[in-house]
Design a protein around this motif. Structure first.
Motif, short mmCIF file in Angstrom:
data_model
loop_
_atom_site.label_atom_id
_atom_site.label_comp_id
_atom_site.label_asym_id
_atom_site.label_seq_id
_atom_site.Cartn_x
_atom_site.Cartn_y
_atom_site.Cartn_z
N ALA A 52 0.72 -1.32 -0.05
CA ALA A 52 0.11 0.16 0.11
C ALA A 52 0.97 1.25 0.13
N GLN A 53 2.06 1.25 0.03
CA GLN A 53 3.02 2.41 0.07
C GLN A 53 3.83 2.44 -1.10
N GLY A 54 3.87 1.22 -1.80
CA GLY A 54 4.86 1.33 -2.95
C GLY A 54 4.28 1.95 -4.22
N TYR A 55 5.18 2.05 -5.31
CA TYR A 55 4.96 2.82 -6.61
C TYR A 55 5.50 1.72 -7.67
N VAL A 56 4.36 1.52 -8.61
CA VAL A 56 4.79 0.99 -9.86
C VAL A 56 4.42 1.80 -11.07
N LEU A 57 5.48 2.03 -11.75
CA LEU A 57 5.43 2.85 -12.89
C LEU A 57 5.16 4.44 -12.46
N GLY A 58 5.58 4.88 -11.46
CA GLY A 58 5.07 6.08 -10.86
C GLY A 58 3.69 6.20 -10.21
N ILE A 59 2.88 4.99 -10.31
CA ILE A 59 1.72 5.16 -9.86
C ILE A 59 1.66 4.00 -8.57
N PRO A 60 0.72 4.51 -7.60
CA PRO A 60 0.67 4.18 -6.09
C PRO A 60 0.38 2.56 -6.42
N SER A 61 0.79 1.54 -5.70
CA SER A 61 0.72 0.20 -5.92
C SER A 61 -1.00 -0.09 -5.39
N PRO A 62 -1.35 0.50 -4.45
CA PRO A 62 -2.94 0.17 -4.38
C PRO A 62 -3.57 0.53 -5.41
N VAL A 63 -3.30 1.76 -6.16
CA VAL A 63 -4.18 1.84 -7.37
C VAL A 63 -4.30 0.53 -8.42
N TRP A 64 -2.95 0.11 -8.62
CA TRP A 64 -2.85 -1.06 -9.53
C TRP A 64 -3.82 -2.21 -9.07
N ILE A 65 -3.73 -2.31 -7.68
CA ILE A 65 -4.36 -3.56 -7.10
C ILE A 65 -5.89 -3.38 -7.30
N ALA A 66 -6.56 -1.80 -7.04
CA ALA A 66 -7.85 -1.61 -7.24
C ALA A 66 -8.19 -1.79 -8.76
N LEU A 67 -7.43 -1.45 -9.65
CA LEU A 67 -7.73 -1.69 -10.94
C LEU A 67 -7.82 -3.07 -11.39
N ILE A 68 -6.96 -3.87 -10.92
CA ILE A 68 -7.23 -5.36 -11.21
C ILE A 68 -8.60 -5.92 -10.70
N ILE A 69 -8.73 -5.42 -9.37
CA ILE A 69 -10.23 -5.90 -8.86
C ILE A 69 -11.45 -5.14 -9.47
N PHE A 70 -11.17 -4.19 -10.02
CA PHE A 70 -12.14 -3.46 -10.76
C PHE A 70 -12.33 -4.34 -12.07
N LEU A 71 -11.50 -4.80 -12.73
CA LEU A 71 -11.46 -5.54 -14.11
C LEU A 71 -12.26 -6.92 -13.61
N LEU A 72 -11.78 -7.57 -12.65
CA LEU A 72 -12.11 -8.80 -12.07
C LEU A 72 -13.62 -8.53 -11.81
N CYS A 73 -14.02 -7.70 -11.11
CA CYS A 73 -15.60 -7.48 -10.81
C CYS A 73 -16.22 -7.16 -11.80
N TYR A 74 -15.93 -6.22 -12.69
CA TYR A 74 -16.53 -6.10 -14.01
C TYR A 74 -16.89 -7.18 -14.66
N PHE A 75 -15.74 -8.05 -14.97
CA PHE A 75 -15.95 -9.19 -15.79
C PHE A 75 -16.96 -10.26 -15.04
N LEU A 76 -17.09 -10.38 -13.70
CA LEU A 76 -17.92 -11.42 -12.92
C LEU A 76 -19.12 -10.72 -13.16
N PHE A 77 -19.48 -9.48 -13.10
CA PHE A 77 -20.79 -8.90 -12.98
C PHE A 77 -21.50 -8.85 -14.56
N SER A 78 -20.59 -8.68 -15.43
CA SER A 78 -21.33 -8.32 -16.76
C SER A 78 -21.04 -9.72 -17.70
N PHE A 79 -20.22 -10.56 -17.52
CA PHE A 79 -20.05 -11.62 -18.56
C PHE A 79 -20.15 -12.79 -18.06
N THR A 80 -20.49 -13.01 -16.54
CA THR A 80 -20.63 -14.51 -16.19
C THR A 80 -22.28 -14.80 -15.75
N LYS A 81 -22.45 -16.03 -15.76
CA LYS A 81 -23.75 -16.38 -15.16
C LYS A 81 -24.04 -16.02 -13.85
#
Length: 319
Positions: A159-188
């Motif tokens: 939660a305190q690191g940076y990846v490509l100049g962007i805070p690591s929690p933002v990357w984690i949130a983006l991954i969770i966003f994509l997983l939730c979007y896929f789960l909600f919109s494209f699955t039974k």
């Protein structure tokens, strides 16, 4: 490919028009009102402010869309983050401690779902009781004193690191966003969640195991609350007895602002992201403008009402 495109187009054309307008207006207002708003440091802090509520709100969106409610997520967040920290204090491997926290959140969510479906206790009462149980366990765990001196550099990086100049929690949130979007919109599973929330009896008659969907949704909510709790523990490098207090209200606010119906049958992962950003903008803007504490709650409430009203008006016209 055309099917995916057809599902993505509503994001930009029909979903969240009203609330997106509020987001843009808030952004423009703060850009003009404060010289510090558009600085790199402040925008980074703004993103970090929204991440922890955002992850919890994704789970809340699933629960509300299904027609339920989960008031225990704030306490689950605190307890699971606390358990991970406590385990590391006592020498447990970081990854095992994180897995234990995630597993605990999932199990509490499963328990919520089971007592709601099997014992037929209302979601409000069941999760309200769990709010107190989990908070009480956290107080016992911390003995009313913060847990400290457990965070390794690897754990801090979550939660305190940076990846490509962007805070690591933002990357984690983006991954969770994509997983939730896929789960909600494209699955039974996502379609079944909407069906149960729209008409539980009709969903049952069509062959959907409504109890199974309920249990799985509450388990997902508990898992996401635990993930946010572990990230917040990494951010604070300590476990506070009141960590996560009122997160359930912020998560519900973010989901509802983003277009999720409190009566079930309608939800939006994208809307949750916008709603969480609006809440972070409000908090950040009030800080920058040094608004008196007595007016903060009033202003926040009014902006939430305006955002929800704008979203409902544009949604009804689109329908």
């Amino acid at each position: 490919m055309s099917t995916i495109t057809n599902k993505l187009l509503p994001i930009f054309h029909r979903e969240g028009i009203g609330v997106s307008m509020i987001l843009i207006l808030l952004f423009l207002f703060l850009s003009v009102s404060s010289p510090y708003f558009l600085t790199a440091e402040n925008l980074s802090n703004l993103l970090l402010q929204s991440v922890f509520i955002l992850i919890v709100a994704f789970g809340t969106m699933f629960v509300l869309t299904m027609g339920g409610i989960d008031l225990s997520v704030g306490s689950i967040l605190g307890l699971c983050g606390g358990v991970s920290g406590w385990l590391m204090v006592h020498g447990t491997n970081m990854w095992l401690a994180i897995l234990a926290g995630l597993a605990l959140g999932t199990l509490i969510g499963l328990f919520n779902g089971i007592i709601i479906t099997r014992l037929r206790i209302s979601p409000f009462l069941a999760t309200f009781a769990m709010l107190y149980i989990a908070r009480g366990l956290l107080f016992l765990l911390t003995s009313k004193e913060p847990i400290r001196n457990f965070a390794s550099q690897e754990f801090k990086f979550i939660a305190q690191g940076y990846v490509l100049g962007i805070p690591s929690p933002v990357w984690i949130a983006l991954i969770i966003f994509l997983l939730c979007y896929f789960l909600f919109s494209f699955t039974k599973f996502g379609r079944f969640v909407v069906a149960v929330g729209s008409n539980k009896e009709a969903a049952h008659l069509s062959g959907i195991s409504t109890n199974n969907i309920n249990i799985r949704v509450y388990a997902l909510s508990g898992l996401l609350a635990a993930a946010s709790g572990i990230m917040l523990t990494s951010r604070l490098t300590s476990v506070q007895p009141l960590m996560g207090t009122n997160y359930e209200l912020d998560a519900i606010s973010a989901a509802v602002i983003g277009g999720t119906s409190m009566f079930g049958g309608k939800g939006s992962v994208v809307g949750v992201a916008v709603g969480s950003t609006i809440l972070a903008l409000i908090s950040n803007g009030l800080d920058l403008l040094s608004v008196n504490q007595f007016y903060r709650l009033i202003i926040t409430g009014l902006i939430i009402l305006i955002a929800v009203g704008a979203e409902r008006m544009t949604s009804s016209r689109a329908d």
